[in-house]
Design a protein around this motif. Structure first.
Motif, PDB file in Angstrom:
ATOM      1  N   GLU A 107      11.165  14.716  16.499  1.00 50.41           N
ATOM      2  CA  GLU A 107      11.344  13.910  17.697  1.00 50.41           C
ATOM      3  C   GLU A 107      10.304  14.265  18.746  1.00 50.41           C
ATOM      4  O   GLU A 107       9.980  15.426  18.947  1.00 50.41           O
ATOM      5  CB  GLU A 107      12.742  14.123  18.278  1.00 50.41           C
ATOM      6  CG  GLU A 107      13.007  13.283  19.502  1.00 50.41           C
ATOM      7  CD  GLU A 107      14.450  13.314  19.968  1.00 50.41           C
ATOM      8  OE1 GLU A 107      14.866  12.337  20.605  1.00 50.41           O
ATOM      9  OE2 GLU A 107      15.153  14.305  19.708  1.00 50.41           O
ATOM     10  N   ILE A 108       9.840  13.223  19.430  1.00 47.08           N
ATOM     11  CA  ILE A 108       8.929  13.392  20.553  1.00 47.08           C
ATOM     12  C   ILE A 108       9.684  12.916  21.790  1.00 47.08           C
ATOM     13  O   ILE A 108      10.262  11.833  21.794  1.00 47.08           O
ATOM     14  CB  ILE A 108       7.639  12.574  20.360  1.00 47.08           C
ATOM     15  CG1 ILE A 108       6.865  13.128  19.156  1.00 47.08           C
ATOM     16  CG2 ILE A 108       6.783  12.609  21.619  1.00 47.08           C
ATOM     17  CD1 ILE A 108       5.695  12.281  18.750  1.00 47.08           C
ATOM     18  N   VAL A 109       9.692  13.763  22.823  1.00 45.03           N
ATOM     19  CA  VAL A 109      10.364  13.429  24.076  1.00 45.03           C
ATOM     20  C   VAL A 109       9.279  13.274  25.143  1.00 45.03           C
ATOM     21  O   VAL A 109       8.479  14.190  25.347  1.00 45.03           O
ATOM     22  CB  VAL A 109      11.378  14.524  24.478  1.00 45.03           C
ATOM     23  CG1 VAL A 109      12.094  14.141  25.766  1.00 45.03           C
ATOM     24  CG2 VAL A 109      12.380  14.776  23.359  1.00 45.03           C
ATOM     25  N   ILE A 110       9.274  12.126  25.799  1.00 48.16           N
ATOM     26  CA  ILE A 110       8.242  11.811  26.793  1.00 48.16           C
ATOM     27  C   ILE A 110       8.906  11.539  28.142  1.00 48.16           C
ATOM     28  O   ILE A 110       9.863  10.773  28.226  1.00 48.16           O
ATOM     29  CB  ILE A 110       7.419  10.583  26.360  1.00 48.16           C
ATOM     30  CG1 ILE A 110       6.668  10.876  25.058  1.00 48.16           C
ATOM     31  CG2 ILE A 110       6.448  10.161  27.468  1.00 48.16           C
ATOM     32  CD1 ILE A 110       5.981   9.658  24.447  1.00 48.16           C
ATOM     33  N   CYS A 111       8.381  12.164  29.182  1.00 49.86           N
ATOM     34  CA  CYS A 111       8.855  11.920  30.545  1.00 49.86           C
ATOM     35  C   CYS A 111       7.953  10.863  31.179  1.00 49.86           C
ATOM     36  O   CYS A 111       6.779  11.118  31.475  1.00 49.86           O
ATOM     37  CB  CYS A 111       8.806  13.209  31.369  1.00 49.86           C
ATOM     38  SG  CYS A 111       9.335  12.961  33.081  1.00 49.86           S
ATOM     39  N   LEU A 112       8.499   9.662  31.368  1.00 52.38           N
ATOM     40  CA  LEU A 112       7.700   8.544  31.872  1.00 52.38           C
ATOM     41  C   LEU A 112       7.174   8.777  33.288  1.00 52.38           C
ATOM     42  O   LEU A 112       6.061   8.365  33.610  1.00 52.38           O
ATOM     43  CB  LEU A 112       8.506   7.249  31.805  1.00 52.38           C
ATOM     44  CG  LEU A 112       8.811   6.763  30.385  1.00 52.38           C
ATOM     45  CD1 LEU A 112       9.654   5.498  30.429  1.00 52.38           C
ATOM     46  CD2 LEU A 112       7.547   6.523  29.589  1.00 52.38           C
TER      47      LEU A 112
END
Length: 138
Positions: free
Chosen positions: A73-78
Motif C-alpha cells: 500500500e502507498i499512502v499519500i497526503c494530498l
C-alpha cells in the motif's frame, strides 16, 4: 489490480493514479501485482509516520510492503502534495505522480536512505518514470 481509496474531500482522478502506477509496474515487469493507494489528510499520515517510522511529522508519501497480497500500500497526503507543488513551482498533478512513483519504487526495493549511490539510482528511475508519464500529466 490497483485500488485507490480517497479518504479526503479533495477530488482526484483515480484513473490517473492507476495509469501512472500501471506504467511503472509494466516497465518494472511487475504488471498484475496488486497495489492499494490511499489518499489521506495530514493527521492520518502523521499518525502512520509516527507509528511505523518513529517520525512525529507529516510527510507526503509512505509505502508499506505486503507481499502476501501483492506489492502493498502507498499512502499519500494530498495536502503535502499541494504544498510541495507550490514550493517547487510544479503542477499538482505532476507532484502527485512524483510521490506515487516514489512510493512505488520503494515497494519495488529501491531505497534512497540506504546510500548515496542508491539515492542517485532511485532519483534517476523516478525522473525516468515522470518523463514517461508526461502525456498523462499534461
Amino acid at each position: 489490480m490497483i485500488g485507490v481509496n480517497n479518504l479526503t474531500t479533495v477530488t482526484v482522478e483515480k484513473d490517473f493514479l492507476r495509469k501512472v502506477a500501471e506504467k511503472v509496474l509494466d516497465r518494472e515487469n511487475r504488471k498484475g501485482n496488486e497495489l492499494s493507494v490511499a489518499l489521506v489528510g495530514e493527521g492520518r499520515i502523521k499518525e502512520l509516520n509516527k507509528r511505523y517510522r518513529k517520525k512525529n511529522r507529516v510527510t507526503d508519501v509512505l509505502a508499506f510492503s505486503n507481499s502476501e497480497v501483492g506489492l502493498g500500500e502507498i499512502v499519500i497526503c494530498l495536502r503535502e502534495v499541494k504544498k510541495n507543488a507550490k514550493k517547487y513551482n510544479s503542477a499538482f498533478k505532476k507532484e502527485l505522480a512524483r510521490v506515487l512513483i516514489h512510493g512505488l519504487l520503494h515497494l519495488l526495493g529501491y531505497d534512497h536512505e540506504k546510500s548515496a549511490k542508491e539515492a542517485e539510482k532511485m532519483e534517476e528511475k523516478q525522473n525516468y518514470y515522470l518523463k514517461l508519464c508526461q502525456k498523462l500529466i499534461s
